[in-house]
Design a protein around this motif. Structure first.
Motif, PDB file in Angstrom:
ATOM      1  N   TYR A  75      43.256  47.660   2.681  1.00 24.45           N
ATOM      2  CA  TYR A  75      41.940  47.872   3.544  1.00 24.45           C
ATOM      3  C   TYR A  75      42.495  48.053   5.000  1.00 24.45           C
ATOM      4  CZ  TYR A  75      36.985  47.769   5.138  1.00 24.45           C
ATOM      5  OH  TYR A  75      35.977  48.076   5.848  1.00 24.45           O
TER       6      TYR A  75
ATOM      7  N   CYS B 251      40.475  46.199  -4.635  1.00 21.97           N
ATOM      8  CA  CYS B 251      40.687  46.725  -3.296  1.00 21.97           C
ATOM      9  C   CYS B 251      42.097  46.351  -2.928  1.00 21.97           C
ATOM     10  CB  CYS B 251      39.734  46.315  -2.337  1.00 21.97           C
ATOM     11  SG  CYS B 251      39.893  46.699  -0.573  1.00 21.97           S
TER      12      CYS B 251
ATOM     13  N   ALA C 248      40.318  52.774   3.392  1.00 24.24           N
ATOM     14  CA  ALA C 248      40.915  51.740   2.279  1.00 24.24           C
ATOM     15  C   ALA C 248      41.261  52.462   0.961  1.00 24.24           C
ATOM     16  CB  ALA C 248      39.724  50.862   1.939  1.00 24.24           C
ATOM     17  N   TYR C 249      41.904  51.791   0.136  1.00 27.43           N
ATOM     18  CA  TYR C 249      42.037  51.991  -1.361  1.00 27.43           C
ATOM     19  C   TYR C 249      41.455  51.218  -2.287  1.00 27.43           C
ATOM     20  CZ  TYR C 249      44.751  53.174  -5.510  1.00 27.43           C
ATOM     21  OH  TYR C 249      45.125  53.486  -6.956  1.00 27.43           O
ATOM     22  N   PHE C 250      40.642  51.921  -3.095  1.00 23.49           N
ATOM     23  CA  PHE C 250      39.943  51.279  -4.049  1.00 23.49           C
ATOM     24  C   PHE C 250      40.214  51.385  -5.423  1.00 23.49           C
ATOM     25  CE2 PHE C 250      36.679  51.588  -0.304  1.00 23.49           C
ATOM     26  CZ  PHE C 250      36.800  50.472  -0.079  1.00 23.49           C
TER      27      PHE C 250
ATOM     28  N   ILE D  65      40.269  40.362   2.052  1.00 24.27           N
ATOM     29  CA  ILE D  65      39.946  40.813   0.702  1.00 24.27           C
ATOM     30  C   ILE D  65      40.028  39.559  -0.170  1.00 24.27           C
ATOM     31  CG2 ILE D  65      40.910  42.431  -1.115  1.00 24.27           C
ATOM     32  CD1 ILE D  65      42.351  44.104   1.389  1.00 24.27           C
TER      33      ILE D  65
ATOM     34  N   ILE E 135      35.773  41.927   1.702  1.00 25.77           N
ATOM     35  CA  ILE E 135      35.543  42.819   0.516  1.00 25.77           C
ATOM     36  C   ILE E 135      35.489  42.045  -0.757  1.00 25.77           C
ATOM     37  CG2 ILE E 135      36.789  44.628  -0.598  1.00 25.77           C
ATOM     38  CD1 ILE E 135      37.738  44.086   2.874  1.00 25.77           C
TER      39      ILE E 135
ATOM     40  N   ALA F 193      31.329  49.947  -1.518  1.00 23.37           N
ATOM     41  CA  ALA F 193      32.562  50.230  -1.343  1.00 23.37           C
ATOM     42  C   ALA F 193      32.822  51.474  -2.163  1.00 23.37           C
ATOM     43  CB  ALA F 193      33.641  49.291  -2.084  1.00 23.37           C
TER      44      ALA F 193
END
Length: 812
Positions: free
Chosen positions: A223, A220, A343-345, A214, A285, A321
């Motif tokens: 992930y 992000c 994932a968390y964006f 990342i 990412i 993404a």
């Protein structure tokens, strides 16, 4: 968000009627827009009995069946199913029925034989995947009844309109949590297994194949990834296809369907990559940076911006993404290795990317509202386990979970006494504890009236005690909160004088037959030039709008006159040539950069066209300067403003008015405003030809000249006597000056009640530089009836004083 009741029951054993569920969800803040029956199409499919079967005379594989479908007469249907036989009960779609796939049933002929319907297989009715023959219904049935009734097939689908602050309910588990809150008695949620299927885990580790880096953790924070080997791509099993179809999603293949299924189940979007297309086994990412173009799964090309977050492999971007994957790494029929992303964006980043690219997906819809950073691994394990079972795959040992910016749990202290005061309830701490716990909050009672509430990560909308008050209110039930009136005195405070002034101004102007106009505060930046304003005029201190609605509304107005002239132009274009309008609003003067502009409240009015409505008893007559002056006098007179004075303007203070038709309106030392006739050049700048007369007054100045006390006088008991004074003076002498002198005399002489001009004349036989003015003086005594003898001497004195003061002559 569509929610299938049969699917919802997998997570909460709810036995309430659909209408009750819809009502309770709506009252809890999850508004149900529509309630539909998924199997409505089966209402046109009935139970039928095959009474006779014979070979089709013109086709070896077709049969001609005589069928009892519950009507008065038997019907004939041509059927190609190999298992059709006499005496069997079957589903029969009658003409007019529409089956899944938009198959419309009509009466027709097949190879020369009439067919009045269709005998259906279970696959054609989407009841199961058996397409080998027509559906053989076991048991005895009454012919003609709807198939849904005979088989007791039903599934209600709710369409829920969620507000943007509730992304937690963009999942079946989230909705089930809300349903549990209003169920009595409370039922535990039946959550799926969020662990990896041990019997499917291989010996090889994911770390032997893949790495995740990342580079932009601000976009992000987390992930997670899992890997499956020896994957077989094929259609999903019927139960999975049914689940997706029930909410309007189209099944694609087992891998893609599982990512969609888990997303709808948990609310966590997932993406599956063909791992053989991921260069060097690397997932990076990062922001797009120098990458400029990208082709998404739908084969559309998109231009990237440097700040867009991308999922890249060792050589190139492979996904936008949180929005959509790339065509270069999509799952195909030849895929054997699958990398699953969970994932968390950053929600703002995803929102910007989705808007700029014009892509709206179920994933971006969830990511841009905020997700659950604590749920990525759970959803990943759920998806990987399902893929291992349905794709005959092996799970690579371990998972990758990069979490550089760990979310910090939020705890909120809640005082239950304050909460009850805020809501108007009398709930005790235990009741509030139970309410909040029912939807996933971790609640600890620290004191008799104090709770410590741990907010779960999926509740992004709860950040302060007031949010928890709202939770208690909606879950307790707004209808259960009794109406209570505040214990405040019934006396209200006086209205602001400006409010009263505005209202009275409106009443007076409407009484003068004016219509109120409401224009935008934003106008075109060229209005200063259109008004012929000087370069140093303060009305050129315009405040520019940073993001204007249009180029016609790029600055804040410093005068209300342009708006009224535009209103006049619009009315004339609609054949309304006579117009009386006024407007009450604000003008704005720019100050220093970065500071708010000065605001001044004004009232402006405009007159144009005919003086009165044309009819048989009136002649056409255009309004003029004195009509507008009369309105101004009447307006100020209604407010009891003392001695308003109209002074001619001899400089270029008002360059938009015509020379000789401009006046300043004053009362004592206070400048109230201006009035005049719009200059012809200004009219041309606004695309107008017809004469227009305008006034603009400051509300602040009007308030300053209003009398503190209005004195009343008794009605006169004795009649008045009037006498006229006619004098010839130079044209340069102002009528206002003469009236002012007469007013000074009347203040000293108690018998003078009123003085006014009633006639003015210029022209032959008078000299060119002379004019004749006639004034009427009203005399009245409070004690007696006046006679000629009483007023003759006084009248002569007044006449002489005026003649001497203004070097006038009496007419010959």
């Amino acid at each position: 968000m569509k929610v299938s009741l049969s699917w919802l029951k997998e997570y909460i054993p709810v036995d309430l009627e659909p209408s009750v569920i819809a009502e309770k969800l709506t009252m809890a803040g999850l508004e149900v827009d529509a309630v539909e029956e998924r199997y409505d199409y089966l209402n046109h499919v009935v139970v039928a009995r095959v009474d006779a079967v014979k070979k089709h005379p013109n086709a070896d594989k077709l049969s001609v069946c005589t069928v009892d479908a519950g009507g008065e007469q038997q019907i004939q249907i041509v059927c190609g199913a190999p298992n059709v036989r006499e005496g069997m009960f079957v589903p029969c779609a009658l003409p007019g029925a529409v089956l899944p796939g938009d198959v419309k049933i009509k009466k027709g002929k097949l190879r020369g034989e009439v067919s009045q319907g269709m005998l259906c297989s279970a696959a054609e009715l989407r009841l199961n995947s058996d397409a080998s023959g027509i559906m053989d219904l076991d048991g005895e049935f009454v012919t003609g009844i709807p198939l849904a009734q005979a088989l007791n097939v039903s599934d209600t689908v709710f369409e829920i309109d969620l507000t943007p602050n509730r992304p937690d309910c963009l999942s079946y588990i989230g909705v089930a949590r809300e349903v549990r809150a209003f169920m009595e008695p409370k039922q535990p949620l039946r959550l799926p297994d969020f662990t990896l299927a041990n019997d499917k885990i291989g010996n090889e580790s994911i770390h032997e194949y893949a790495t995740v880096q990342i580079k932009d953790p601000d976009l992000c924070p987390r992930y997670s990834a899992g890997l499956l080997l020896d994957v077989t791509i094929k259609p999903s099993p019927f139960w999975l296809q049914q689940r997706l179809e029930s909410i309007g999603l189209t099944p694609i293949n087992n891998v893609v369907d599982i990512t969609n299924f888990v997303m709808m189940e948990t609310g966590q979007p997932l993406h599956a990559f063909d791992f053989d297309e991921v260069a060097k086994g690397q997932i990076i990412i990062r922001r797009a940076g120098s990458d400029t173009d990208f082709t998404t799964l739908d084969s559309k090309d998109h231009t990237l911006e440097p700040d867009m977050l991308m999922i890249c492999d060792g050589e190139r971007p492979v996904a936008l993404a949180g929005v959509m994957g790339g065509e270069n790494s999509e799952i195909s029929d030849d895929t054997t290795r699958v990398l699953v992303e969970s994932a968390y964006f950053n929600p703002v980043s995803i929102r910007k990317t989705a808007k700029k690219t014009g892509i709206a997906t179920d994933a971006s819809h969830r990511f841009e509202r905020g997700g659950d950073p604590d749920g990525t691994v759970k959803a990943l394990k759920r998806a990987v386990s399902l893929m291992a079972q349905l794709c005959d795959a092996t799970i690579a040992r371990d998972i990758i979970d990069e979490y550089p910016n760990k979310a910090v749990p939020l705890e909120i202290d809640v005082n239950t006494d304050r909460l009850n005061i805020r809501l108007g309830t009398d709930l005790d701490a235990d009741a509030i504890h139970e309410i909040l716990s029912s939807v996933g909050f971790e609640v600890e009672k620290t004191h008799a009236a104090q709770l410590k509430v741990g907010v779960p990560f999926f509740r992004v909308d709860v950040t302060r005690p007031e949010d928890l008050s709202e939770e208690v209110a909606r879950l307790w039930g707004y209808n259960n909160i009794k109406t209570r009136y505040p214990l405040v005195p019934a006396e209200g405070r006086p209205l602001d004088p400006k409010i009263l002034l505005r209202e009275k101004l409106r009443q007076i102007m409407i009484g003068f037959s004016f219509f109120e106009a409401i224009n935008y505060n934003f106008i075109h930046e060229k209005f200063c030039d259109n008004l012929n304003l000087r370069g140093d005029d303060q009305r050129r201190r315009v405040e520019t709008i940073l993001n204007p609605i249009s180029d016609q509304m790029s600055v804040l107005r410093t005068s209300m006159i342009p708006g009224l002239l535009e209103t006049m132009k619009r009315n004339i274009s609609q054949q309304t040539i006579s117009l009386k309008v006024f407007e009450i609003g604000k003008i704005f003067y720019a100050t220093q950069k970065g500071f708010l502009p000065e605001e001044h409240e004004m009232m402006a009015g405009l007159m144009t066209g005919n003086r009165s409505v044309q009819s048989w008893h009136s002649k056409k007559s255009d309004v003029d300067f004195f009509d507008l002056k009369g309105v101004a006098e009447g307006l100020l007179g209604a407010f009891k403003v003392k001695n308003p004075v109209f002074e001619p303007v001899v400089d270029d203070t008002c360059p938009y008015f015509k020379t000789g038709y401009t006046a300043l309106v004053k009362s004592g030392d206070h400048l109230i405003g201006t009035l005049g006739r719009i200059d012809d050049k200004v009219l041309k700048n606004f695309g107008l030809k017809q004469a227009a007369f305008v006034f603009d007054f400051s509300l602040k100045s009007i308030l300053e000249v209003l009398p503190d006390v209005v004195e009343a006088e008794p009605l006169p008991r004795f009649p008045s006597v009037s006498r006229d004074i006619t004098i010839i003076v130079d044209r340069s002498v102002m009528v206002g000056a003469i009236l002012k002198q007469l007013d000074l005399i009347s203040q000293r002489e108690t018998l003078i009640e009123r003085v006014f001009l009633f006639d003015a004349f210029e022209g032959h036989p008078l000299a060119e530089d002379k004019k004749s003015l006639s004034f009427r003086v009203i005399y009245r005594s409070a004690n007696k009836t006046l006679t000629e003898k009483n007023i003759k001497k006084l009248h002569t004195k007044i006449s002489t004083a005026v003649l001497d003061q203004f070097d006038g002559d009496l007419p010959e």
